[in-house]
Design an enzyme around this catalytic site. Structure first.
Site, short mmCIF file in Angstrom:
data_model
loop_
_atom_site.label_atom_id
_atom_site.label_comp_id
_atom_site.label_asym_id
_atom_site.label_seq_id
_atom_site.Cartn_x
_atom_site.Cartn_y
_atom_site.Cartn_z
N ARG C 330 0.80 -1.22 0.00
CA ARG C 330 0.00 0.00 0.00
C ARG C 330 0.83 1.28 0.00
NH1 ARG C 330 -4.81 -1.94 4.14
NH2 ARG C 330 -5.79 -3.27 2.58
N GLU C 425 -6.30 -2.23 16.40
CA GLU C 425 -5.67 -1.05 15.80
C GLU C 425 -5.20 -0.07 16.87
OE1 GLU C 425 -8.13 0.91 12.88
OE2 GLU C 425 -6.58 2.36 12.35
#
Lengths: 221, 258, 636
Positions: C330, C425
């Site tokens: 990414r 996260e």
């Protein structure tokens, strides 16, 4: 028997009862129409059919009571479900747009109540012959004359025709809908099932209406 | 373009609400409906008026938070779309737009367009799961599932729990929601052991919450942003009735709403 | 600050197994005597709450959404990685471990990553058992697809909504426990502060978002799974409600915040269309399996894409990274898109976009196949842009998506505050400087289902079972701090809306601390952010009252925290004088490729709060690489 109470008290169980009783009454209505249509075979045909029915004796009473139970359950559960439905939305929308619901499906309660009213009149009129001395004076099995005399009055004939179209409307949703309630909805047969109701509704409405229409037009006298 | 909004305003759960009219003078057709409301809210705040409260979160059509009835249709005029993905290009200049919350006894309004959907959670608590503790599973490929079944299950599992089905139904019924979960799990081999119990308990809880009954009008399917089929309701009916009438399963005693 | 990572001894492949045996257990009858607070109901929080309750602990679970099922994990589209090697294409636990360490550009902790790869296989088993309807082959076995940064097919998926299906699995498990009475669920309840008593996490302060009531809750341990901080950029793919407040409050109570500058910009999002834009929509990375990314070769080429002949197109990922091509990781794919746009070759109205083209795939495999794979994504794109991707290539541009940084945790997922555990996260541990696609779901569920149930037990076994009370001085003073702050927000009676501040902060962050960063820009941001924060407290307008549902107040509290946090993020970016993964410092590059400085920066930077108005202190946890040798990442 806790399970029975639990099931009939439930939303889906309640619908099952409305569906099953509705189905039974559709059966009755179809049989009733078949009998009525004998009127086109002349007085002899229909009168002897009526006589045959009356002579069933105890069996006739079983059928009558059965029908009464079916109708009562159908009405009681339909009203009970309807009241619950109303209670489930205490505050109405200011603007409500329907995307899919048919006119027939939205007017089930009204058509149902109208039919109930008509059935009561119908029983008083043809079964108990309480509405006119003229009919009361006819012979027990002279159904033919009773039909002809009645439907020669436009008001009676008109009321009958209107009611039969309401019946058709009621069944056009009800019959297709009962498949869903009973758990039958398959993509392969969806269109077929969806058209059974309207088809049967129109067929019954036309079938029943053909008799007063024939009387009014002088085909039966 | 310009729009005339008519929005349900209600201070809190106890208050009675009413429709209030607002102008939305600068609407860009590329905006999403919620972005249009954001702009209206910025204006209201500038004027010292309380902004319109509405539930929203992911704004990409999956969290199921957004919930408003637009001109009488839950999630508005676009098929298979949540409000957050409804764009203003579907409206015309000068149009009147009525915005109301989901309306159901089981979904009380908390403020303006925000409703309490915890009834859905309680329906899931009643049986919308497979009882398998973490760590007790066998290898995933030991249990083949026909692709058609897995796909069919996935069709049901796509439900985002937004409640549009309830909002659209004239009876405020939660059938499509409950049916989607019962079918999602019932279509998989893993879901079989609890299939009967699940159907009985979830339906029981759904009824307790005060949702209405099904009239088979299929408004729910017509507005469902994930286009979940009413075929699943038939499936639920089948599961429920066969479980109730022909099996030994009676379901657990129900939990009352606290 | 004690940053002992507590990594178990022994060979990497045995660490977790040995550690599980070495950890203390809590006797089943005693488990219910422990109360555990879990904040958040996403994959990590939901899985943790459900599993801890299954084990017998008494769990209190909080989420700000109206239902635990709506946590933002739900929005993950593409899939979840697991080293099952069902495809027989050479995958293994070691390879997943290796790919993840390398993908993270050598800024993650090897031992954690190896454990993640180990338990990845259990996750798939667990989810299938729960009824997650993963995609399957005709033979009935599970299907896989490829994702960026890997050369094997190890991604499991459920159409384009893998996140929702996995979350529903966790949510269903959670609701089962709520129904059983072992989890007490508090929805529409936002954690506003952490209570630290005698050096241990002892509870939290919560605002009921419906009634406005501020309450305190005590527990033997607090587990935070409150997600990432991507919304500091205002525009991101995060849900509107995603915020840093919970982790930032914990930071202000003494928890170390690690690597805040490691933010992930996702390469395939729908470009911004106007200043009213409230969020950005991701187009799943899985699209890069079949889509080809390109930009026109000519600058300012405004022809419609279909009119640009093949030879005038620059398939820049295939050109620059021939072995990974369109499946480059990414960070690399995002930077390459930015480079093309900076070069004046961007497409669309704004010039900030490149094409993701399916024409070749449709021609090769047929429209049906493509529709089956990506139908819902194509539909979503069409809905938002009113363009049909079957006929026109999609226009995409990078957007903030995920944050690798987070609260510092040790191997046991415990922060430096004893009793405060951080999952998913919200912690910093497993993805280093760049997360590979389909690894967030894996980490969230690994933490929740398979790691915290062991490590939390080990902690609890070592502390008193006495019932906890929320009436100590620490609870009172923390609660009062929260109330004072709310009073201040409502009392400021200024002129500007909360959103206007958030947008302004977002713009500063995106321009100065986005895909490419440099010293001058970061220094400027560090000057502008405090000014903006100053103005916020003077001039923000928050209407409504505190004793009712008040969405402006909710937003204001979150933006106030972003206004402080943004500064730490920039400070971290400024002090990390290297480029690695998602952190790209223009000064440190090798012809556009990130240039790491392993000699000086092979560490996690951990920020410690020093008090109001004081600069935070930077600590480091050195990272060692024994298994995957430090090397320049190459996807060429």
């Amino acid at each position: 028997m806790g399970w029975l109470r639990q099931t009939t008290d439930s939303s889906i169980g309640g619908k099952l009862i409305v569906a099953v009783t509705g189905l039974a009454m559709v059966g009755f209505v179809v049989a009733h129409l078949s009998g009525n249509l004998l009127v086109f075979g002349g007085p002899q045909a229909v009168n002897s059919y009526a006589e045959g029915l009356r002579k069933l004796g105890a069996l006739l009473w079983v059928a009558r009571i059965g029908l009464l139970v079916m109708a009562t359950l159908h009405i009681v559960f339909a009203i009970k479900l309807n009241l619950a439905n109303r209670a489930a939305r205490p505050q109405a929308y200011a603007v409500k747009t329907y995307r899919r619901a048919s006119f027939a499906s939205r007017s089930m309660l009204l058509t149902g109540l109208a039919l109930l009213g008509y059935i009561l009149f119908h029983l008083a009129h043809f079964t108990f012959r309480a509405t006119s001395p003229e009919l009361a004076a006819l012979g027990e099995y002279d159904v033919y004359q009773m039909i002809v005399l009645s439907f020669q009055q436009p008001l009676i004939a008109g009321l009958y025709i209107v009611s039969m179209f309401l019946l058709g409307l009621h069944l056009s949703h009800g019959v297709s809908s009962l498949f869903q309630t009973l758990g039958f909805n398959h993509p392969k047969y969806r269109n077929l099932v969806g058209s059974i109701g309207p088809f049967l509704g129109v067929l019954l409405a036309l079938g029943f209406s053909s008799i007063p229409a024939a009387v009014l037009f002088g085909l039966l006298k | 373009m310009k729009l005339k909004l008519h929005v349900w305003r209600q201070k809190d759960r106890q208050s009675t609400g009413r429709m209030v009219a607002y102008d939305a003078p600068n609407v860009n057709p590329e905006m999403s409906f919620l972005e249009m409301l954001d702009v209206v809210n910025e204006d209201l705040t500038g004027k010292g008026e309380d902004p319109i409260a509405f539930d929203h979160d992911c704004r990409e059509g999956i969290c199921g938070s957004c919930s408003m009835v637009i001109n009488g249709v839950p999630h508005g005029p676009s098929k298979g779309t949540t409000v957050c993905q409804l764009h203003m290009r579907h409206f015309t200049d000068g149009q009147d737009v009525h915005i109301e919350p989901w309306r159901a006894k089981a979904f009380p309004v908390l403020q303006d367009l925000v409703v309490d959907r915890s009834a859905f959670d309680r329906i899931i608590q009643a049986g919308g799961f497979i009882s398998v503790n973490s760590g007790s599973a066998q290898d995933a490929n030991n249990l083949p599932v026909a692709k058609a079944d897995a796909d069919h299950s996935m069709d049901a599992a796509a439900c985002i729990g937004c409640g549009a089905c309830v909002a659209a139904c004239k009876n405020s019924a939660a059938m499509l929601f409950a049916a989607a979960k019962i079918s999602h799990l019932g279509l998989l081999p893993q879901g079989q052991p609890e299939r009967r119990r699940r159907a009985i308990n979830m339906v029981k809880q759904m009824d307790l919450e005060g949702f209405g009954n099904c009239s088979n009008q299929y408004e729910c399917e017509a507005v469902c942003p994930k286009e979940i089929s009413v075929g699943f309701i038939a499936r639920m009916n089948r599961d429920y009735l066969s479980s109730s009438i022909f099996s030994k399963e009676t379901g657990s005693t129900s939990k009352s709403e606290d | 600050m004690n940053l002992d990572a507590k990594i178990p001894a022994g060979p990497i492949a045995d660490k977790w197994t040995n550690h599980k045996f070495d950890m203390k257990l809590v006797n089943p009858a005693n488990k219910r005597k422990y109360t555990v607070i879990v904040v958040g109901t996403g994959l990590a929080g939901g899985a943790a709450a459900a599993t801890l309750a299954e084990l017998g602990y008494n769990v209190l679970n909080f989420c700000f959404q109206d239902s635990p099922r709506r946590a933002h994990s739900i929005a993950a589209q593409g899939g979840i990685n697991a080293a099952k090697n069902y495809q027989g294409d050479g995958d293994s636990v070691h390879r997943l471990f290796y790919d993840t360490v390398k993908g993270g550009d050598f800024r993650s902790r090897e031992a954690n990553v190896h454990r993640l790869a180990e338990v990845s296989v259990n996750i798939i088993d667990q989810c299938v058992a729960q009824g997650v309807p993963f995609a399957r082959e005709y033979g009935g076995l599970l299907a896989n697809r490829s994702f960026g940064g890997a050369q094997v097919s190890r991604t499991f998926y459920a159409r384009g909504q893998t996140g929702q299906q996995l979350l529903l699995g966790a949510y269903q498990a959670l609701e089962r426990q709520v129904g059983a009475g072992t989890v007490k669920m508090f929805a529409r309840s936002e954690m506003l502060d952490l209570v630290v008593e005698n050096g241990r996490a002892a509870g939290i302060v919560v605002r009921d978002l419906v009634t406005g009531a501020i309450t305190t809750h005590a527990a033997h341990a607090v587990v935070m799974a409150t997600g990432g901080y991507g919304n500091v950029f205002y525009l991101s793919t995060n849900a509107k409600g995603s915020n840093v407040s919970a982790t930032f409050r914990a930071y202000k109570r003494g928890a170390g915040f690690a690597n805040p500058c490691f933010t992930q910009i996702h390469p395939t999002c729908i470009p911004v269309s106007g200043d009213y834009q409230s969020k950005l929509t991701l187009m799943s990375e899985s699209l890069r399996n079949d889509g080809r990314v390109w930009a026109p070769k000519k600058q300012g080429d405004k022809r419609p894409p279909r009119d640009i002949p093949e030879v005038e197109r620059d398939y820049y990922l295939e050109r620059k990274y021939p072995s990974y091509g369109n499946l480059a990781p990414r960070d690399i794919a995002s930077r390459a898109a930015k480079e093309a746009c900076d070069d004046g070759r961007g497409v669309g109205e704004s010039g900030r976009g490149v094409y993701l083209d399916f024409a070749a795939a449709i021609e090769r495999q047929g429209k049906d196949v493509i529709e089956q794979r990506y139908g819902n994504l194509f539909q979503m794109y069409d809905k938002i842009t009113a363009e049909n991707p079957y006929e026109m290539p999609m226009r995409i541009y990078p957007a903030v998506h995920y944050t690798m940084g987070g609260l510092w945790v040790d191997y046991n997922l415990q922060s430096n505050i004893p009793g405060l555990f951080v999952l998913g996260e919200a912690n910093f541990s497993d993805h280093g400087a760049n997360r590979l696609g389909a690894s967030a779901l894996m980490q969230g569920l690994a933490d929740g289902y398979f790691i915290i149930p062991y490590t939390l037990g080990n902690y609890l076994a070592g502390i008193s079972r006495d019932p906890v009370k929320a009436d100590g001085d620490a609870f009172k003073s923390t609660k009062s701090d929260v109330e004072v702050r709310i009073g201040k927000l409502l009392g400021s009676k200024g002129k500007r809306t909360v959103d206007s501040f958030h947008k302004e902060l977002g713009l500063i962050m995106w321009e100065k601390c986005g895909m490419a960063r440099n010293k001058a820009g970061l220094t400027e941001a560090l000057r502008k952010i405090p000014e903006l924060r100053e103005e916020f407290w003077q001039n923000v307008r928050v209407l409504g009252d505190k004793d009712n549902l008040n969405q402006s107040l909710e937003k204001a509290g979150r933006v106030a925290d972003f206004l402080e946090f943004g500064e730490i993020l920039c400070a971290d970016a400024l002090t990390r004088e290297e480029s690695c993964g998602g952190h790209f410092r223009e000064e440190y590059q090798d012809q556009g490729e990130a240039k790491r400085d392993d000699e000086h920066f092979a560490h996690a930077a951990v920020w410690e709060y020093q008090g109001e108005g004081k600069a935070p202190k930077r600590h480091t946890e050195a990272l060692t690489f024994d298994e995957v040798h430090l090397a320049t990442r190459s996807y060429k």
